[in-house]
Write a protein that holds these residues in place. Structure first.
Motif, short mmCIF file in Angstrom:
data_model
loop_
_atom_site.label_atom_id
_atom_site.label_comp_id
_atom_site.label_asym_id
_atom_site.label_seq_id
_atom_site.Cartn_x
_atom_site.Cartn_y
_atom_site.Cartn_z
N CYS A 32 -32.68 5.98 43.95
CA CYS A 32 -31.28 5.68 44.25
C CYS A 32 -30.66 6.76 45.14
CB CYS A 32 -30.50 5.56 42.95
SG CYS A 32 -28.77 5.14 43.21
N CYS A 35 -27.51 8.24 42.42
CA CYS A 35 -27.81 8.97 41.18
C CYS A 35 -29.18 9.63 41.22
CB CYS A 35 -27.67 8.06 39.96
SG CYS A 35 -28.93 6.77 39.82
N CYS A 56 -28.17 -0.64 41.32
CA CYS A 56 -28.89 0.34 40.53
C CYS A 56 -28.54 0.20 39.04
CB CYS A 56 -28.51 1.74 41.03
SG CYS A 56 -29.23 3.07 40.06
N CYS A 59 -26.55 3.65 37.97
CA CYS A 59 -25.18 3.99 38.35
C CYS A 59 -24.39 2.81 38.92
CB CYS A 59 -25.19 5.12 39.38
SG CYS A 59 -25.83 4.64 40.99
ZN ZN Z 1 -28.16 4.90 41.02
#
Ligand code: ZN
Length: 87
Positions: A32, A35, A56, A59
């Protein structure tokens, strides 16, 4: 199911991902951009509206936007998708 907010997961578009990447892609790892965590594409949250949006699971940030248009797919990817090389 009527609520647009309901989501499934990336496994629900396994066939579409196969068409886009030419391989089974639900096991593909994505890092990601927000995050920094790693998740398999199949674990991502899938939202369907005019197209498909993957988010994701860590997050909620964008992982992919896929618009299905006449004769083509318009694809935008976010983060790092680690696609294994053939052979
Ligand atoms: Zn993420």
């Amino acid at each position: 199911m009527t609520a647009e907010e309901l989501h499934t997961d990336g496994n629900a578009i396994a066939g579409l991902l196969m068409e886009l990447f030419g391989r089974e892609a639900t096991e593909v790892d994505r890092a990601c951009q927000s995050c920094r965590r790693h998740f398999a594409i199949g674990e991502h949250m899938l939202y369907e509206s005019a197209g498909y949006v993957l988010r994701c699971p860590g997050c909620g940030d964008l992982a992919a936007c896929i618009a299905v248009l006449p004769g083509q797919h318009a694809v935008r990817l976010y983060g790092t998708w680690s696609l294994p090389r053939a052979g």
